[in-house]
Design a protein around this motif. Structure first.
Motif, PDB file in Angstrom:
ATOM      1  N   ASP A 214       2.107   1.270   4.796  1.00  0.00           N
ATOM      2  CA  ASP A 214       1.996   2.393   3.867  1.00  0.00           C
ATOM      3  C   ASP A 214       2.286   1.951   2.431  1.00  0.00           C
ATOM      4  O   ASP A 214       1.563   2.330   1.495  1.00  0.00           O
ATOM      5  N   LEU A 215       3.337   1.151   2.254  1.00  0.00           N
ATOM      6  CA  LEU A 215       3.641   0.642   0.912  1.00  0.00           C
ATOM      7  C   LEU A 215       2.534  -0.290   0.427  1.00  0.00           C
ATOM      8  O   LEU A 215       2.185  -0.293  -0.757  1.00  0.00           O
ATOM      9  N   LEU A 216       1.971  -1.053   1.351  1.00  0.00           N
ATOM     10  CA  LEU A 216       0.892  -1.962   0.978  1.00  0.00           C
ATOM     11  C   LEU A 216      -0.328  -1.185   0.493  1.00  0.00           C
ATOM     12  O   LEU A 216      -0.964  -1.552  -0.503  1.00  0.00           O
ATOM     13  N   GLU A 217      -0.648  -0.125   1.182  1.00  0.00           N
ATOM     14  CA  GLU A 217      -1.784   0.702   0.770  1.00  0.00           C
ATOM     15  C   GLU A 217      -1.507   1.398  -0.556  1.00  0.00           C
ATOM     16  O   GLU A 217      -2.406   1.545  -1.398  1.00  0.00           O
ATOM     17  N   LYS A 218      -0.256   1.813  -0.756  1.00  0.00           N
ATOM     18  CA  LYS A 218       0.116   2.484  -2.007  1.00  0.00           C
ATOM     19  C   LYS A 218      -0.060   1.540  -3.197  1.00  0.00           C
ATOM     20  O   LYS A 218      -0.602   1.920  -4.245  1.00  0.00           O
ATOM     21  N   ILE A 219       0.395   0.288  -3.030  1.00  0.00           N
ATOM     22  CA  ILE A 219       0.273  -0.697  -4.103  1.00  0.00           C
ATOM     23  C   ILE A 219      -1.192  -1.015  -4.382  1.00  0.00           C
ATOM     24  O   ILE A 219      -1.624  -1.097  -5.542  1.00  0.00           O
ATOM     25  N   ALA A 220      -1.959  -1.203  -3.315  1.00  0.00           N
ATOM     26  CA  ALA A 220      -3.369  -1.552  -3.481  1.00  0.00           C
ATOM     27  C   ALA A 220      -4.149  -0.436  -4.169  1.00  0.00           C
ATOM     28  O   ALA A 220      -5.084  -0.697  -4.935  1.00  0.00           O
ATOM     29  N   LYS A 221      -3.773   0.793  -3.925  1.00  0.00           N
ATOM     30  CA  LYS A 221      -4.472   1.922  -4.527  1.00  0.00           C
ATOM     31  C   LYS A 221      -4.114   2.086  -6.001  1.00  0.00           C
ATOM     32  O   LYS A 221      -4.989   2.345  -6.847  1.00  0.00           O
ATOM     33  N   ALA A 222      -2.822   1.908  -6.337  1.00  0.00           N
ATOM     34  CA  ALA A 222      -2.384   2.111  -7.718  1.00  0.00           C
ATOM     35  C   ALA A 222      -2.631   0.887  -8.588  1.00  0.00           C
ATOM     36  O   ALA A 222      -3.086   1.010  -9.730  1.00  0.00           O
ATOM     37  N   LYS A 223      -2.343  -0.291  -8.077  1.00  0.00           N
ATOM     38  CA  LYS A 223      -2.488  -1.535  -8.852  1.00  0.00           C
ATOM     39  C   LYS A 223      -3.128  -2.603  -7.961  1.00  0.00           C
ATOM     40  O   LYS A 223      -2.441  -3.495  -7.450  1.00  0.00           O
ATOM     41  N   PRO A 224      -4.410  -2.563  -7.726  1.00  0.00           N
ATOM     42  CA  PRO A 224      -5.056  -3.552  -6.842  1.00  0.00           C
ATOM     43  C   PRO A 224      -4.917  -4.984  -7.343  1.00  0.00           C
ATOM     44  O   PRO A 224      -4.987  -5.914  -6.556  1.00  0.00           O
ATOM     45  N   GLU A 225      -4.702  -5.156  -8.648  1.00  0.00           N
ATOM     46  CA  GLU A 225      -4.558  -6.520  -9.158  1.00  0.00           C
ATOM     47  C   GLU A 225      -3.284  -7.196  -8.656  1.00  0.00           C
ATOM     48  O   GLU A 225      -3.162  -8.423  -8.678  1.00  0.00           O
ATOM     49  N   LEU A 226      -2.307  -6.386  -8.176  1.00  0.00           N
ATOM     50  CA  LEU A 226      -1.086  -6.982  -7.648  1.00  0.00           C
ATOM     51  C   LEU A 226      -1.328  -7.756  -6.359  1.00  0.00           C
ATOM     52  O   LEU A 226      -0.534  -8.632  -6.001  1.00  0.00           O
ATOM     53  N   LEU A 227      -2.393  -7.433  -5.651  1.00  0.00           N
ATOM     54  CA  LEU A 227      -2.706  -8.170  -4.429  1.00  0.00           C
ATOM     55  C   LEU A 227      -3.017  -9.635  -4.720  1.00  0.00           C
ATOM     56  O   LEU A 227      -2.925 -10.474  -3.825  1.00  0.00           O
ATOM     57  N   CYS A 228      -3.384  -9.932  -5.952  1.00  0.00           N
ATOM     58  CA  CYS A 228      -3.772 -11.297  -6.312  1.00  0.00           C
ATOM     59  C   CYS A 228      -2.592 -12.170  -6.722  1.00  0.00           C
ATOM     60  O   CYS A 228      -2.760 -13.382  -6.919  1.00  0.00           O
ATOM     61  N   LEU A 229      -1.415 -11.554  -6.872  1.00  0.00           N
ATOM     62  CA  LEU A 229      -0.259 -12.345  -7.305  1.00  0.00           C
ATOM     63  C   LEU A 229       0.094 -13.397  -6.256  1.00  0.00           C
ATOM     64  O   LEU A 229       0.022 -13.154  -5.054  1.00  0.00           O
ATOM     65  N   THR A 230       0.502 -14.571  -6.730  1.00  0.00           N
ATOM     66  CA  THR A 230       0.788 -15.697  -5.846  1.00  0.00           C
ATOM     67  C   THR A 230       2.237 -16.132  -5.991  1.00  0.00           C
ATOM     68  O   THR A 230       2.737 -16.289  -7.103  1.00  0.00           O
TER      69      THR A 230
END
Length: 705
Positions: A214-230
Motif C-alpha cells: 500500500d505504501l509502495l503504491e502511494k509513493i508510486a502514485k504521488a512521486k513516481p520518480e522516487l521509484l528510480c532512486l538507487t
C-alpha cells in the motif's frame, strides 16, 4: 523581512565551549516556566543573556520554547536575536527543540519567518528540524516545514535516512507521509553543505523493507520518480525487492518500473541475478515471464542466471531453469564466465551440493569442460576438498592467527592471501609442478577458496565433501581399478600429531591391561568357590548361584572358562607389550615413532578384539546353566553378529596406514553420498507434509464437536 533581524549562521552559531557561560539558576528556570517576563528581566540584568545556559547548553530561548512560554519567546527574540541560531551541546537549535516538542505552530512560524535558514540546520545527528518532527509524529509542524522548504524532505542524516524515508518507516504515522509526498520537491537536488541527495536510503526501499504494498503504491502514485532512486549498497528498488523475496513488490515494480530491470547494482548484477540468489522459484518465474531471453543478462563477471543460482546453491531455482524450453536453457547450460567456469564449476567451487547434483544429473550438462585453469568441475571439487581438509586439520589458534593477519592486511587485495595446495593431488599428475599457490578470493580467475572478498571465512567442510562425492560418482574421469587403488592418499602425520596419537593409544593400552587383569584374577576365585563343598550350599541358596555352579561343574562350562582365561591373558599381554613399545618411542629416533605407532595400534586393536571375545565366553558361562533358552539364543546371536562386525573392522588395524587411507578415501564418498540423499529427501518430504498438516489441523478445527 528586515535585514536587521536576519542573522548570519556562521557568525552566530558559536559553540558553547568557547563562551564563558553562567548557569541558569532555579529561579530563572521558574520564571521561564511561568512565562513571567517581568520577573525574568529583574533576574538577569547583571548577566549577558547569551551566556546563560543549562548544564546541557540550552539557552533561555531553548527553555522558553520547550515550555511554550510565548511572552518570553517574543521578548527574547526581539531583544536578543542572536539566541535564535545558538545551539546547545547536541547542536540543537531552538527550531529543533520546537519541532520535537510540538510547540504551538505559531512559535515555529515566527522562528522561520525570522530566519528561514533554521530549517536546513543540522544537529549532531545531522537531523534537520523536519527530521525531528517526522520522528516524533508532529504532523502540523512537519507539514508547515515541508511546505516552506520542500527540498529538506530528501536531506539525509548520519544514518542516511531522509524525512521522507522516516515517514515511510513509521508507516505514515499521523498522515505525515501524505503531506511530504504532496508538498515535497519532485526531484532531489544537491544539499548546500555538499551532501548529495539522497545517495543511500530511498523511501521506496523503506516501503519494500516493510513489505507494505500500500505504501509502495502511494509513493508510486504521488512521486513516481522516487521509484528510480538507487541505494549505493542495495541497488534500485527492483534489486532490493528481489533480494528479500518480496514477490508482490517485484510484480508491482515490473509493471511500474520496468526500466529498473535493465540496471545493474554495485556488484554488477541485474535484478534477475539477485532473484536467482534466493530460493524463491516464483520470483524467478516473474522475471522469465517478462524476459524469456535470460541469456542476454550477464553480470560483470560474464555470468548468466544459471551461474548465479548454482554459485549460491539454489537447487530448486536451478531445477526450475533446467525445466524451461530448450531454446531458453541451452544457451545457459555450458556457458563459461570470464574465468571459464560453467555453472557446474561454480557449484563445485562453493560446495553447493544440491545445485551440483541437479546439474550433473542433467545429460545436457557437459562435465568435462575445463576452465581457464584447465580444471574440470571434478578437479575443482577435489581441490576445494583438499583445502577444506587442510583448514579442518588446523588448530583454532592457527586459524585465529590467520584471521588476525587478514584483518591487518585490509589494504592488500584478498587474492594475495595464498594457501598451499598439492597440484598433483588435484590433477593426478596432469600438472608437472609439485605445488601451486591457490588464491583465497572469491572470483579471481576461479580461485575463490577460503577467504571471501571482504571477510575471512572458512570453507563449508560438509558441503565441500558432499559435492566432491556427488561429482565422484557422476563426473570423475574414468580410471582402471588399479589406478584408483594405487593413487596416493593423504600424507604422513606431523610430529605433533604423532605424539598426540601415541599418548592417546598409551592410555587405551593401559586401560585394556587393567580391565583384563581384573578379569583374570576374578574367575579362578569364582571357580574355587563353586568347586568347594563349603561354599556350594551357600551358592545354592539362590537361583543364580545354582546356575553358575551347574555351569562350572559341567565339562562345557569348564571349557568355556578355560577359553575365557586364555583370551583374557592374551589380551592382557598384548596390551602390555603395546604399552611398552609406545614408551620406547620416547627413547628412540623420531623416525621410529610412525612404525611403532602402527605396530602398537595393531596390538592394542588385537587386545580389544580378544577382550570382546572373552566377554562372549563369560556371557556363555553365565547363561549356560540357565533355563531361559530363548535368552541364551538371543545372546549368542547378538554376539556372533558383533563378532563378525568386529572382525571386519579389525582388518583395518592389520593393513598398513597407506592402504587404510586409500580405502577410507574411497568409502567416504559413499558415506557422504548416502547422507546427502537422506537429508535432501527427508527435508523434501517434510516440506511436502507441512501443507498437509495445516489442512488436517484446519479440518480438525472446523470439525463439529
Amino acid at each position: 523581512m528586515s535585514s536587521a533581524v536576519e542573522i548570519n549562521i556562521d557568525e552566530n552559531s558559536i559553540p558553547r565551549d568557547h563562551l564563558e557561560n553562567a548557569m541558569i539558576d532555579s529561579q530563572l528556570h521558574e520564571c521561564v516556566k511561568q512565562d513571567n517576563t517581568e520577573a525574568l528581566k529583574r533576574r538577569f540584568q547583571q548577566h549577558l543573556t547569551e551566556k546563560l545556559v543549562t548544564p546541557c547548553g540550552n539557552t533561555l530561548l531553548h527553555l522558553a520554547v520547550s515550555y511554550g512560554s510565548d511572552n518570553i519567546i517574543a521578548y527574547l527574540v526581539k531583544e536578543f536575536p542572536s539566541l535564535i541560531t545558538m545551539a546547545n551541546n547536541q547542536n540543537d537549535t531552538v527550531l529543533h527543540l520546537a519541532a520535537r516538542e510540538g510547540t504551538a505552530i505559531h512559535t515555529i512560524k515566527s522562528l522561520v519567518e525570522l530566519n528561514p535558514s533554521l530549517m536546513r540546520m543540522a544537529n549532531g545527528k545531522r537531523n534537520t528540524p523536519l527530521h525531528d518532527a517526522v520522528i516524533k509524529g508532529n504532523e502540523e509542524v512537519a507539514k508547515f516545514l515541508v511546505a516552506r522548504d520542500p527540498e529538506v524532505a530528501y536531506y539525509s542524516n548520519k544514518n542516511g535516512s531522509s524525512p521522507l524515508y522516516l515517514a515511510v518507516e513509521n508507516g505514515n504515522k499521523n498522515g505525515i507521509l501524505d503531506d511530504l509526498l504532496d508538498l515535497g520537491a519532485s526531484i532531489p537536488i544537491t544539499r548546500e553543505d555538499g551532501d548529495a541527495l539522497p545517495k543511500r536510503k530511498s523511501p521506496v526501499h523503506a516501503a519494500i523493507e516493510q513489505r507494505n504494498i500500500d505504501l509502495l503504491e502511494k509513493i508510486a502514485k504521488a512521486k513516481p520518480e522516487l521509484l528510480c532512486l538507487t541505494d549505493e549498497e542495495l541497488g534500485n528498488s527492483l534489486h532490493y525487492a528481489s533480494s528479500i523475496c518480496f514477490l508482490e513488490g517485484v510484480r508491482f515494480l515490473l509493471k511500474n518500473f520496468l526500466n529498473g530491470a535493465y540496471k545493474t547494482n554495485s556488484e554488477g548484477n541485474y535484478p534477475i541475478h539477485v532473484a536467482c540468489k534466493n530460493e524463491s522459484v516464483d520470483l524467478v518465474k516473474e522475471f522469465l515471464d517478462i524476459f524469456p531471453y535470460p541469456k542476454e543478462f550477464l553480470n560483470k563477471k560474464g555470468q548468466n542466471i544459471l551461474h548465479v543460482a548454482a554459485e549460491n546453491g539454489q537447487g530448486n531455482v536451478v531445477r526450475y531453469i533446467l525445466e524451461q524450453y530448450q531454446k531458453i536453457v541451452e544457451p545457459l547450460l555450458n556457458e563459461m564466465d570470464e574465468d571459464g567456469n560453467t555453472p557446474l564449476h561454480l557449484a563445485a567451487r562453493h560446495g553447493q551440493s544440491t545445485a551440483a547434483f541437479v546439474l550433473v544429473r542433467d545429460k545436457r550438462v557437459k562435465n568435462s569442460i575445463v576452465n581457464n585453469e584447465n580444471f574440470t568441475p571434478y578437479d575443482v571439487a577435489k581441490q576445494q576438498s583438499k583445502m577444506a581438509v587442510d583448514q579442518y586439520d588446523k588448530t583454532d589458534e592457527m586459524l585465529a592467527k590467520e584471521r588476525e593477519q587478514f584483518d591487518s592486511k585490509n589494504s592488500i587485495p584478498a587474492d594475495e592471501i595464498q594457501i598451499e595446495v598439492n597440484s598433483e593431488d588435484v590433477k593426478d599428475g596432469k600438472k608437472n609442478s609439485t605445488t601451486e599457490k591457490s588464491t583465497a578470493s572469491t572470483g579471481s580467475q576461479g580461485k575463490d577458496k577460503a577467504v571471501g572478498s571482504k571477510h575471512y571465512k572458512l570453507l563449508d567442510y560438509y558441503g565441500t565433501m558432499t559435492t566432491l562425492s556427488i561429482l565422484y560418482f557422476h563426473a570423475r574421469p574414468k580410471k582402471s581399478l588399479y589406478e584408483r587403488f594405487t593413487s596416493t592418499q593423504g600424507k604422513p602425520p606431523r610430529k605433533q600429531e604423532t605424539k598426540s596419537r601415541i599418548e592417546n593409544l598409551l592410555v587405551v593400552a593401559v586401560l585394556v591391561a587393567g580391565v583384563t587383569f581384573a578379569g583374570a584374577i576374578q574367575m579362578p576365585q569364582l571357580r574355587d568357590k563353586n568347586n568347594s563343598s563349603e561354599h556350594l550350599q551357600e551358592f545354592n541358596s539362590t537361583a543364580t548361584a545354582s546356575h553358575n555352579s551347574t555351569a562350572f561343574d559341567s565339562p562345557t562350562g569348564s571349557s568355556l572358562l578355560d577359553g575365557y582365561l586364555c583370551l583374557d591373558v592374551w589380551a592382557l599381554n598384548t596390551s602390555v607389550v603395546a604399552a611398552i613399545i609406545l614408551l620406547w618411542t620416547n627413547l628412540n629416533d623420531v623416525k621410529f615413532a610412525p612404525f611403532a605407532l602402527w605396530f602398537s595400534s595393531l596390538m592394542v586393536g588385537g587386545s580389544i578384539y580378544m577382550m570382546c571375545l572373552s566377554f562372549f565366553f563369560a556371557v556363555s558361562i553365565a547363561v549356560g546353566g540357565s533355563n531361559y533358552g530363548v535368552f541364551a539364543i538371543i545372546i549368542i546371536v547378538v554376539g556372533i553378529v558383533f563378532f563378525v562386525a568386529q572382525t571386519l573392522l579389525y582388518i583395518q588395524w592389520i593393513l598398513p596406514p597407506s592402504v587404510n587411507q586409500i580405502i577410507e578415501g574411497k568409502l567416504s564418498h559413499y558415506v557422504y553420498y548416502i547422507s546427502f540423499f537422506m537429508l535432501v529427501y527427508n527435508w523434501r518430504c517434510l516440506i511436502y507434509s507441512v501443507p498437509r498438516l495445516h489442512k488436517l489441523r484446519d479440518l480438525w478445527t472446523n470439525f463439529p464437536k
